[in-house]
Design a protein around this motif. Structure first.
Motif, PDB file in Angstrom:
ATOM      1  N   ILE A 171      -2.726 -13.067  -0.073  1.00 60.54           N
ATOM      2  CA  ILE A 171      -3.460 -12.736   1.137  1.00 60.54           C
ATOM      3  C   ILE A 171      -3.210 -11.271   1.509  1.00 60.54           C
ATOM      4  O   ILE A 171      -2.150 -10.718   1.218  1.00 60.54           O
ATOM      5  CB  ILE A 171      -3.054 -13.686   2.293  1.00 60.54           C
ATOM      6  CG1 ILE A 171      -3.901 -13.443   3.549  1.00 60.54           C
ATOM      7  CG2 ILE A 171      -1.572 -13.603   2.599  1.00 60.54           C
ATOM      8  CD1 ILE A 171      -3.729 -14.525   4.625  1.00 60.54           C
ATOM      9  N   CYS A 172      -4.216 -10.651   2.101  1.00 61.49           N
ATOM     10  CA  CYS A 172      -4.104  -9.292   2.638  1.00 61.49           C
ATOM     11  C   CYS A 172      -3.697  -8.301   1.547  1.00 61.49           C
ATOM     12  O   CYS A 172      -4.296  -8.249   0.487  1.00 61.49           O
ATOM     13  CB  CYS A 172      -3.121  -9.295   3.809  1.00 61.49           C
ATOM     14  SG  CYS A 172      -3.013  -7.760   4.754  1.00 61.49           S
ATOM     15  N   GLY A 173      -2.657  -7.513   1.773  1.00 63.52           N
ATOM     16  CA  GLY A 173      -2.260  -6.476   0.828  1.00 63.52           C
ATOM     17  C   GLY A 173      -1.876  -6.993  -0.534  1.00 63.52           C
ATOM     18  O   GLY A 173      -1.961  -6.255  -1.530  1.00 63.52           O
ATOM     19  N   ALA A 174      -1.463  -8.258  -0.610  1.00 61.31           N
ATOM     20  CA  ALA A 174      -1.126  -8.815  -1.922  1.00 61.31           C
ATOM     21  C   ALA A 174      -2.340  -8.869  -2.833  1.00 61.31           C
ATOM     22  O   ALA A 174      -2.201  -8.785  -4.055  1.00 61.31           O
ATOM     23  CB  ALA A 174      -0.523 -10.210  -1.761  1.00 61.31           C
ATOM     24  N   THR A 175      -3.548  -8.974  -2.253  1.00 63.99           N
ATOM     25  CA  THR A 175      -4.750  -8.953  -3.094  1.00 63.99           C
ATOM     26  C   THR A 175      -4.907  -7.594  -3.765  1.00 63.99           C
ATOM     27  O   THR A 175      -5.399  -7.511  -4.896  1.00 63.99           O
ATOM     28  CB  THR A 175      -6.012  -9.291  -2.289  1.00 63.99           C
ATOM     29  OG1 THR A 175      -6.236  -8.291  -1.276  1.00 63.99           O
ATOM     30  CG2 THR A 175      -5.903 -10.659  -1.628  1.00 63.99           C
ATOM     31  N   ASP A 201       0.819  -1.218   0.000  1.00 61.92           N
ATOM     32  CA  ASP A 201       0.000   0.000   0.000  1.00 61.92           C
ATOM     33  C   ASP A 201       0.850   1.265   0.000  1.00 61.92           C
ATOM     34  O   ASP A 201       0.327   2.366   0.174  1.00 61.92           O
ATOM     35  CB  ASP A 201      -0.916   0.016   1.228  1.00 61.92           C
ATOM     36  CG  ASP A 201      -1.912  -1.122   1.213  1.00 61.92           C
ATOM     37  OD1 ASP A 201      -2.423  -1.435   0.123  1.00 61.92           O
ATOM     38  OD2 ASP A 201      -2.169  -1.705   2.289  1.00 61.92           O
ATOM     39  N   ALA A 202       2.154   1.104  -0.194  1.00 63.40           N
ATOM     40  CA  ALA A 202       3.057   2.247  -0.065  1.00 63.40           C
ATOM     41  C   ALA A 202       3.669   2.686  -1.386  1.00 63.40           C
ATOM     42  O   ALA A 202       4.624   3.452  -1.401  1.00 63.40           O
ATOM     43  CB  ALA A 202       4.170   1.904   0.930  1.00 63.40           C
ATOM     44  N   GLY A 203       3.120   2.211  -2.502  1.00 61.04           N
ATOM     45  CA  GLY A 203       3.678   2.573  -3.793  1.00 61.04           C
ATOM     46  C   GLY A 203       3.785   1.356  -4.689  1.00 61.04           C
ATOM     47  O   GLY A 203       3.168   0.324  -4.438  1.00 61.04           O
ATOM     48  N   GLY A 204       4.619   1.455  -5.696  1.00 57.40           N
ATOM     49  CA  GLY A 204       4.696   0.398  -6.697  1.00 57.40           C
ATOM     50  C   GLY A 204       5.872  -0.548  -6.550  1.00 57.40           C
ATOM     51  O   GLY A 204       6.157  -1.328  -7.467  1.00 57.40           O
ATOM     52  N   GLU A 205       6.558  -0.518  -5.410  1.00 55.92           N
ATOM     53  CA  GLU A 205       7.770  -1.324  -5.260  1.00 55.92           C
ATOM     54  C   GLU A 205       7.524  -2.818  -5.466  1.00 55.92           C
ATOM     55  O   GLU A 205       8.370  -3.533  -6.017  1.00 55.92           O
ATOM     56  CB  GLU A 205       8.382  -1.084  -3.875  1.00 55.92           C
ATOM     57  CG  GLU A 205       9.682  -1.827  -3.654  1.00 55.92           C
ATOM     58  CD  GLU A 205      10.334  -1.491  -2.318  1.00 55.92           C
ATOM     59  OE1 GLU A 205      11.243  -2.223  -1.908  1.00 55.92           O
ATOM     60  OE2 GLU A 205       9.918  -0.499  -1.684  1.00 55.92           O
ATOM     61  N   LEU A 206       6.350  -3.295  -5.025  1.00 59.70           N
ATOM     62  CA  LEU A 206       6.073  -4.733  -5.123  1.00 59.70           C
ATOM     63  C   LEU A 206       5.300  -5.107  -6.385  1.00 59.70           C
ATOM     64  O   LEU A 206       4.961  -6.280  -6.580  1.00 59.70           O
ATOM     65  CB  LEU A 206       5.302  -5.200  -3.885  1.00 59.70           C
ATOM     66  CG  LEU A 206       6.026  -5.013  -2.547  1.00 59.70           C
ATOM     67  CD1 LEU A 206       5.229  -5.657  -1.420  1.00 59.70           C
ATOM     68  CD2 LEU A 206       7.450  -5.569  -2.587  1.00 59.70           C
ATOM     69  N   ALA A 207       5.047  -4.139  -7.261  1.00 62.34           N
ATOM     70  CA  ALA A 207       4.315  -4.431  -8.499  1.00 62.34           C
ATOM     71  C   ALA A 207       4.946  -5.549  -9.320  1.00 62.34           C
ATOM     72  O   ALA A 207       4.218  -6.327  -9.957  1.00 62.34           O
ATOM     73  CB  ALA A 207       4.184  -3.159  -9.345  1.00 62.34           C
ATOM     74  N   PRO A 208       6.285  -5.698  -9.330  1.00 62.44           N
ATOM     75  CA  PRO A 208       6.855  -6.820 -10.089  1.00 62.44           C
ATOM     76  C   PRO A 208       6.356  -8.191  -9.629  1.00 62.44           C
ATOM     77  O   PRO A 208       6.272  -9.126 -10.439  1.00 62.44           O
ATOM     78  CB  PRO A 208       8.364  -6.666  -9.861  1.00 62.44           C
ATOM     79  CG  PRO A 208       8.554  -5.197  -9.642  1.00 62.44           C
ATOM     80  CD  PRO A 208       7.340  -4.783  -8.854  1.00 62.44           C
ATOM     81  N   PHE A 209       5.998  -8.317  -8.354  1.00 63.50           N
ATOM     82  CA  PHE A 209       5.452  -9.581  -7.878  1.00 63.50           C
ATOM     83  C   PHE A 209       4.062  -9.829  -8.459  1.00 63.50           C
ATOM     84  O   PHE A 209       3.697 -10.969  -8.761  1.00 63.50           O
ATOM     85  CB  PHE A 209       5.405  -9.612  -6.349  1.00 63.50           C
ATOM     86  CG  PHE A 209       6.742  -9.839  -5.709  1.00 63.50           C
ATOM     87  CD1 PHE A 209       7.291 -11.109  -5.637  1.00 63.50           C
ATOM     88  CD2 PHE A 209       7.462  -8.775  -5.191  1.00 63.50           C
ATOM     89  CE1 PHE A 209       8.516 -11.329  -5.047  1.00 63.50           C
ATOM     90  CE2 PHE A 209       8.700  -8.984  -4.600  1.00 63.50           C
ATOM     91  CZ  PHE A 209       9.240 -10.260  -4.535  1.00 63.50           C
ATOM     92  N   ALA A 210       3.270  -8.776  -8.606  1.00 62.71           N
ATOM     93  CA  ALA A 210       1.945  -8.928  -9.215  1.00 62.71           C
ATOM     94  C   ALA A 210       2.081  -9.305 -10.689  1.00 62.71           C
ATOM     95  O   ALA A 210       1.312 -10.122 -11.204  1.00 62.71           O
ATOM     96  CB  ALA A 210       1.144  -7.637  -9.062  1.00 62.71           C
ATOM     97  N   ARG A 211       3.064  -8.712 -11.364  1.00 63.33           N
ATOM     98  CA  ARG A 211       3.292  -9.084 -12.763  1.00 63.33           C
ATOM     99  C   ARG A 211       3.752 -10.535 -12.879  1.00 63.33           C
ATOM    100  O   ARG A 211       3.372 -11.256 -13.813  1.00 63.33           O
ATOM    101  CB  ARG A 211       4.308  -8.134 -13.399  1.00 63.33           C
ATOM    102  CG  ARG A 211       3.786  -6.701 -13.566  1.00 63.33           C
ATOM    103  CD  ARG A 211       4.658  -5.881 -14.476  1.00 63.33           C
ATOM    104  NE  ARG A 211       5.947  -5.563 -13.891  1.00 63.33           N
ATOM    105  CZ  ARG A 211       6.195  -4.491 -13.135  1.00 63.33           C
ATOM    106  NH1 ARG A 211       5.216  -3.639 -12.854  1.00 63.33           N
ATOM    107  NH2 ARG A 211       7.403  -4.269 -12.647  1.00 63.33           N
ATOM    108  N   LYS A 212       4.557 -10.973 -11.909  1.00 65.25           N
ATOM    109  CA  LYS A 212       4.984 -12.372 -11.914  1.00 65.25           C
ATOM    110  C   LYS A 212       3.783 -13.288 -11.652  1.00 65.25           C
ATOM    111  O   LYS A 212       3.700 -14.383 -12.237  1.00 65.25           O
ATOM    112  CB  LYS A 212       6.063 -12.590 -10.855  1.00 65.25           C
ATOM    113  CG  LYS A 212       6.658 -13.993 -10.855  1.00 65.25           C
ATOM    114  CD  LYS A 212       7.381 -14.311 -12.160  1.00 65.25           C
ATOM    115  CE  LYS A 212       8.639 -13.501 -12.329  1.00 65.25           C
ATOM    116  NZ  LYS A 212       9.447 -13.970 -13.497  1.00 65.25           N
ATOM    117  N   ALA A 213       2.846 -12.838 -10.814  1.00 61.32           N
ATOM    118  CA  ALA A 213       1.634 -13.621 -10.573  1.00 61.32           C
ATOM    119  C   ALA A 213       0.845 -13.811 -11.867  1.00 61.32           C
ATOM    120  O   ALA A 213       0.306 -14.888 -12.132  1.00 61.32           O
ATOM    121  CB  ALA A 213       0.770 -12.938  -9.522  1.00 61.32           C
TER     122      ALA A 213
END
Length: 205
Positions: free
Chosen positions: A108-112, A83-95
């Motif tokens: 789960i949680c914020g990953a959704t 919830d703090a920006g786009g730093e983890l967006a690569p994990f969503a793209r990998k999903a």
């Protein structure tokens, strides 16, 4: 050979959300084929990360080394960073890459929210902490597919809110088909409700 479950790790990871799943996948208790899974951690890089609870984890591999080939599942835990920006967006793209390859993803949680921003929840049944949380995410148009349940399995996608680590694990086990149905039911009753009758079923297994 053991199958590999990949577990994403990053700073501010919510420690409590995936422990039931990883512990029971790895220890093999009650499984159809005991000890069938190995947990491999994946970071943005292989630099150590620090969880919300202060645990330091050194990832086994970097995200750019991860491929759906040879993976049984990708687990995405919650974290403040979602919830703090786009730093983890690569994990969503990998999903997305995993789902397109027919390999399950569990968020789960914020990953959704990360998956919502990637558009991965718009055409799949899913849940989270609350539908309003997802509606605040740019790119999310899937409210009609939102289910107010503890955890949801739709094909290769598993989702849950932050208060449902046991139900989250249950749906992971269901998708991987590691327990017979009566054992899965007993496992959930024991770990979610402390139901003593469930213990007898597990011991018999």
């Amino acid at each position: 050979m053991k199958e590999i479950v990949h577990h994403a790790v990053y700073d501010t990871l919510a420690d409590w959300e995936t422990g039931h799943a990883t512990a029971h996948l790895r220890n093999g208790s009650y499984q159809r084929e005991p000890g069938a899974y190995e947990i491999v951690t994946v970071g943005l890089t292989t630099d150590p990360v620090v969880t919300m609870g202060g645990l330091r984890i050194t990832p086994d591999l970097a995200l750019d080394q991860l491929s759906p080939a040879g993976s049984a599942l990708l687990i995405l835990p919650g974290a403040t960073l979602w919830d703090a920006g786009g730093e983890l967006a690569p994990f969503a793209r990998k999903a997305r890459e995993f789902l397109e390859a027919g390999v399950p993803v569990a968020a789960i949680c914020g990953a959704t929210a990360g998956l919502a921003r990637e558009g991965l929840l718009n055409e799949r049944e899913h849940t989270s902490g609350a539908v309003q949380y997802l509606e605040a995410q740019e790119g999310y148009t899937g409210a009609k597919r939102y289910l107010d349940q503890d955890a949801v399995l739709d094909g290769d996608l598993i989702t849950a809110g932050p208060t449902e680590p046991v139900a989250f694990a249950r749906e992971i086990f269901r998708r991987l088909d590691i327990y017979r149905p009566e054992v899965l039911d007993a496992w959930f009753r024991l770990f979610s409700r402390s139901d003593p009758s469930a213990y007898e079923v597990l011991m018999a297994a």
